[in-house]
Design a protein around this motif. Structure first.
Motif, short mmCIF file in Angstrom:
data_model
loop_
_atom_site.label_atom_id
_atom_site.label_comp_id
_atom_site.label_asym_id
_atom_site.label_seq_id
_atom_site.Cartn_x
_atom_site.Cartn_y
_atom_site.Cartn_z
N PRO A 1 33.71 41.42 35.29
CA PRO A 1 34.25 40.33 36.12
C PRO A 1 35.60 40.66 36.76
O PRO A 1 36.42 39.78 36.98
CB PRO A 1 34.38 39.18 35.12
CG PRO A 1 34.57 39.84 33.81
CD PRO A 1 33.81 41.14 33.88
N LEU A 2 35.85 41.92 37.10
CA LEU A 2 37.12 42.33 37.70
C LEU A 2 37.43 41.53 38.96
O LEU A 2 38.55 41.09 39.17
CB LEU A 2 37.12 43.83 38.01
CG LEU A 2 38.37 44.32 38.76
CD1 LEU A 2 39.61 44.15 37.89
CD2 LEU A 2 38.21 45.76 39.18
N ARG A 3 36.44 41.34 39.81
CA ARG A 3 36.68 40.58 41.05
C ARG A 3 37.17 39.18 40.75
O ARG A 3 38.00 38.64 41.47
CB ARG A 3 35.42 40.53 41.89
CG ARG A 3 35.10 41.85 42.54
CD ARG A 3 33.94 41.72 43.48
NE ARG A 3 33.65 43.03 44.05
CZ ARG A 3 32.63 43.27 44.83
NH1 ARG A 3 31.79 42.32 45.13
NH2 ARG A 3 32.45 44.49 45.31
N VAL B 1 40.80 39.45 40.02
CA VAL B 1 41.56 39.68 41.25
C VAL B 1 41.71 38.37 42.03
O VAL B 1 42.80 38.02 42.49
CB VAL B 1 40.88 40.77 42.12
CG1 VAL B 1 41.51 40.84 43.50
CG2 VAL B 1 40.96 42.11 41.41
N VAL B 2 40.63 37.63 42.16
CA VAL B 2 40.68 36.36 42.88
C VAL B 2 41.63 35.38 42.19
O VAL B 2 42.41 34.68 42.83
CB VAL B 2 39.26 35.76 43.01
CG1 VAL B 2 39.30 34.34 43.54
CG2 VAL B 2 38.41 36.62 43.93
N THR B 3 41.60 35.34 40.87
CA THR B 3 42.49 34.46 40.13
C THR B 3 43.95 34.86 40.33
O THR B 3 44.82 34.00 40.52
CB THR B 3 42.14 34.49 38.63
OG1 THR B 3 40.79 34.09 38.46
CG2 THR B 3 43.04 33.56 37.84
#
Length: 106
Positions: free
Chosen positions: A22-24, A27-29
């Motif tokens: 869930p890296l993306r 990043v979004v957070t």
């Protein structure tokens, strides 16, 4: 009744898929947190960086983006609208922060 248990199995020759990373989402957070703290200034900076990146990519030949808008011209137009909206919101954001400062410190 048919037995469908054989349909949902992994082929050991192929191997198991890697677990979802869930890296993306992280990043979004992080970007959202920066935008919350820095407000429209952060949105403006992110939009300008993205516009620059898309302009460079378009000059290099990218005509379609993975973005939902597809055509890079639409993506650049969208980012320009966001940049203009953030510029319009900056005075309101500054006014909000100034209203939070107690009268004694002004």
């Amino acid at each position: 009744m048919s037995d469908y248990a054989h349909l949902n199995q992994y082929d050991d020759a192929v191997g198991r898929p890697a677990p979802f990373d869930p890296l993306r989402l992280c990043v979004v957070t992080t970007v959202a947190a920066i935008a919350c703290v820095a407000g429209p200034l952060a949105v403006l900076v992110f939009a300008l960086v993205a516009i620059g990146g898309y302009l460079r990519a378009r000059r290099a030949g990218l005509m379609r983006s993975k973005c939902r808008l597809g055509d890079t011209r639409l993506v650049i137009a969208y980012l320009a609208v966001i940049a203009v909206a953030s510029v319009a919101a900056i005075p309101l954001w500054v006014t909000m922060w100034l209203s939070l400062i107690p009268e004694v410190t002004r």
